[in-house]
Design a protein around this motif. Structure first.
Motif, PDB file in Angstrom:
ATOM      1  N   GLY A  89      35.641  43.608  54.007  1.00  0.00           N
ATOM      2  CA  GLY A  89      36.540  42.860  52.901  1.00  0.00           C
ATOM      3  C   GLY A  89      37.887  41.813  53.330  1.00  0.00           C
ATOM      4  N   LYS A 116      40.672  42.715  54.364  1.00  0.00           N
ATOM      5  CA  LYS A 116      41.501  43.171  54.705  1.00  0.00           C
ATOM      6  C   LYS A 116      42.493  43.262  55.488  1.00  0.00           C
ATOM      7  CE  LYS A 116      39.705  46.189  51.699  1.00  0.00           C
ATOM      8  NZ  LYS A 116      39.780  47.544  50.938  1.00  0.00           N
ATOM      9  N   CYS A 129      45.745  37.034  49.492  1.00  0.00           N
ATOM     10  CA  CYS A 129      45.222  38.219  50.934  1.00  0.00           C
ATOM     11  C   CYS A 129      44.180  37.073  51.058  1.00  0.00           C
ATOM     12  CB  CYS A 129      45.492  38.826  50.759  1.00  0.00           C
ATOM     13  SG  CYS A 129      46.826  39.959  50.892  1.00  0.00           S
ATOM     14  N   ARG A 130      43.171  37.336  50.240  1.00  0.00           N
ATOM     15  CA  ARG A 130      41.645  36.660  50.541  1.00  0.00           C
ATOM     16  C   ARG A 130      41.562  35.363  51.064  1.00  0.00           C
ATOM     17  NH1 ARG A 130      37.319  39.901  47.686  1.00  0.00           N
ATOM     18  NH2 ARG A 130      38.586  41.937  48.109  1.00  0.00           N
ATOM     19  N   ASN A 168      35.107  47.660  36.813  1.00  0.00           N
ATOM     20  CA  ASN A 168      36.112  47.099  36.942  1.00  0.00           C
ATOM     21  C   ASN A 168      35.650  45.739  34.933  1.00  0.00           C
ATOM     22  OD1 ASN A 168      37.501  47.130  38.979  1.00  0.00           O
ATOM     23  ND2 ASN A 168      36.333  45.825  39.623  1.00  0.00           N
ATOM     24  N   HIS A 200      36.218  38.904  38.281  1.00  0.00           N
ATOM     25  CA  HIS A 200      37.735  39.666  38.886  1.00  0.00           C
ATOM     26  C   HIS A 200      37.777  39.510  40.053  1.00  0.00           C
ATOM     27  CE1 HIS A 200      39.610  43.642  39.405  1.00  0.00           C
ATOM     28  NE2 HIS A 200      39.516  44.045  38.766  1.00  0.00           N
ATOM     29  N   PRO A 201      39.759  39.083  39.768  1.00  0.00           N
ATOM     30  CA  PRO A 201      40.243  39.641  41.922  1.00  0.00           C
ATOM     31  C   PRO A 201      38.881  39.867  43.012  1.00  0.00           C
ATOM     32  CG  PRO A 201      41.396  40.429  40.704  1.00  0.00           C
ATOM     33  CD  PRO A 201      40.525  40.455  39.468  1.00  0.00           C
ATOM     34  N   LYS A 202      38.766  40.829  43.133  1.00  0.00           N
ATOM     35  CA  LYS A 202      38.085  41.774  44.069  1.00  0.00           C
ATOM     36  C   LYS A 202      37.071  41.474  44.378  1.00  0.00           C
ATOM     37  CE  LYS A 202      40.280  46.032  44.526  1.00  0.00           C
ATOM     38  NZ  LYS A 202      40.371  47.224  44.541  1.00  0.00           N
ATOM     39  N   ARG A 236      48.085  39.264  44.330  1.00  0.00           N
ATOM     40  CA  ARG A 236      48.065  39.501  45.986  1.00  0.00           C
ATOM     41  C   ARG A 236      46.452  39.716  46.326  1.00  0.00           C
ATOM     42  NH1 ARG A 236      47.516  44.156  48.316  1.00  0.00           N
ATOM     43  NH2 ARG A 236      48.340  44.316  50.195  1.00  0.00           N
ATOM     44  N   GLN A 237      45.956  40.446  45.775  1.00  0.00           N
ATOM     45  CA  GLN A 237      44.031  39.928  45.474  1.00  0.00           C
ATOM     46  C   GLN A 237      43.857  38.850  46.580  1.00  0.00           C
ATOM     47  OE1 GLN A 237      42.215  42.585  46.379  1.00  0.00           O
ATOM     48  NE2 GLN A 237      43.316  43.968  45.519  1.00  0.00           N
ATOM     49  N   PHE A 277      49.491  42.269  40.867  1.00  0.00           N
ATOM     50  CA  PHE A 277      48.114  42.501  41.595  1.00  0.00           C
ATOM     51  C   PHE A 277      46.879  41.423  41.368  1.00  0.00           C
ATOM     52  CE2 PHE A 277      43.716  44.115  40.774  1.00  0.00           C
ATOM     53  CZ  PHE A 277      43.760  44.663  41.811  1.00  0.00           C
ATOM     54  N   SER A 278      46.939  40.957  40.324  1.00  0.00           N
ATOM     55  CA  SER A 278      45.730  39.403  40.806  1.00  0.00           C
ATOM     56  C   SER A 278      45.823  38.767  42.196  1.00  0.00           C
ATOM     57  CB  SER A 278      45.819  39.187  39.719  1.00  0.00           C
ATOM     58  OG  SER A 278      44.517  40.512  38.260  1.00  0.00           O
TER      59      SER A 278
END
Length: 396
Positions: A109, A111, A148-149, A288, A189-191, A144-145, A141-142
């Protein structure tokens, strides 16, 4: 009796069933970025690559967290930089300055890692807990994902195809114009944002960002842009491709068979009075996607007073499900759903003159290129290109 064009579309549709209901659809996370990218260190032969090292980001003067509008658009979006994403980037910059630490990304990821991760994790959890309502928490939440990406993928992933630069496939993807009467919305989805095996990105790679728009789940600006378009087009011109057994769905034939009775006419040339058909593709893991579809339904109830209209497509299973297991045999990847939709529309008389079959083939070709790129990367990294079979049902 089918015309020659219809026969070609039917053949292509069957081809898409065989190949893409089996694509790399269960999601995998990004590998760790390398410290440097030097073409001379990579080989095209399937030699096992050394383990990836952590990627250290230079945080001097906030350069690492600064994202320009040009960079933001290069990843596939057309919106301004979302306010919450910018706020998270500022928070990361402030924390880096306060702790005199460098951001390190690595592992699955890409991360945050190391001491900075520990400090950032503690700070963001406290901020999340202090937020007043669930809607604001989703936005945070979205954001921040995504933030960072964006930072962790910089100088590692290609901004167009989302593959590591050494595996970039952009030169092999052929562009194609989508008929003006169709607009795709990739509700992502942000992930899944910047995931290498994501297939939704292919829609704007092949058709362009004006024909396929990225809408990130939980990003207020994106969702407002999408819903403003939906309200302008009207409920009868908006559908979601989502195979939910609990949702009321209609087939392509059910929806467009009434066009002849209502006098609806579709033309090859765009006019000012035209309303495009808007198709929403939910782009996320199957776990999700349930929350994402529920959010669409709740907004549809507020706007239209009823559920979000859904389309069911004719899909098939294939032994290539073994490549990447799916939760069930009737599920397919995002781009493959778009391919099936275009082929099914091509078979209807009112759409047969718009060359939707050729446009579906262009997207299929893009999927093949992505499949080859991912397979080649796995071989080069010394990884298996098959997965253990998950399904045990008696399917003929």
């Amino acid at each position: 009796m089918l015309s020659a064009t219809g026969i070609r579309a039917l053949i292509g549709f069957k081809r898409s069933q065989f190949l893409y209901s089996t694509f790399f659809c269960s999601k995998t996370l990004m590998e760790s970025p390398p410290t440097t990218l030097c073409p001379a260190t990579f080989s095209s032969s399937p030699i096992i690559s050394p383990p990836r090292e952590a990627h250290e980001v230079n945080t001097c003067e906030g350069e690492a967290t600064a994202v320009t509008l040009r960079e933001w658009h290069a990843w596939g979006t057309t919106s301004p930089i979302p306010a919450m994403v910018a706020e998270v980037l500022d928070d990361l910059k402030a924390l880096a300055t306060e702790t005199d630490a460098r951001m390190t990304f690595g592992g699955k990821g890409g991360k945050l890692k190391g001491d900075f991760k520990v400090k950032e994790d503690k700070k963001h959890r406290a901020k999340y807990k202090a937020l007043a309502d669930s809607e604001t928490k989703l936005h945070f939440f979205s954001a921040r994902q995504i933030a960072c990406r964006l930072i962790g993928s910089r100088n590692y992933l290609c901004q167009k195809c989302w593959l590591p630069l050494v595996d970039c496939m952009c030169s092999r993807v052929e562009h194609c114009s989508l008929w003006h009467g169709i607009h795709f919305w990739l509700y992502m989805h942000p992930k899944d944002f910047l995931r290498q095996n994501n297939t939704g990105k292919l829609l704007w790679q092949v058709f362009g960002v004006q024909a396929a728009t990225l809408c990130l789940f939980g990003i207020a600006e994106h969702e407002e842009i999408m819903w403003n378009e939906f309200m302008s087009a009207g409920k009868r011109n908006v559908w979601c491709l989502y195979p939910n057994k609990n949702a009321l769905t209609k087939s392509i034939q059910d929806i467009f068979a009434q066009d002849s009775s209502t006098g609806q006419v579709y033309t090859s040339e765009k006019t000012n009075g035209d309303h495009r058909m808007n198709f929403v593709l939910i782009d996320g893991t199957w776990s999700n996607s349930a929350a994402m579809f529920r959010r669409l339904k709740e907004r549809a109830t507020l706007v239209w007073g009823e559920d979000f209209p859904c389309i069911s497509l004719t899909t098939g299973a294939s032994s290539m499900h073994k490549l990447r297991p799916q939760p069930s045999w009737d599920r397919t990847c995002t781009a493959a759903a778009a391919v099936s939709l275009l082929y099914e529309l091509q078979l209807l008389p009112q759409f047969s003159s718009f060359e939707l079959g050729e446009q579906a083939e262009a997207l299929e070709d893009g999927l093949e290129v992505l499949l080859e790129a991912l397979t080649g990367r796995r071989l080069r990294m010394g990884r298996s290109i098959t997965r253990k079979e998950r399904h045990k049902s008696d399917i003929c």
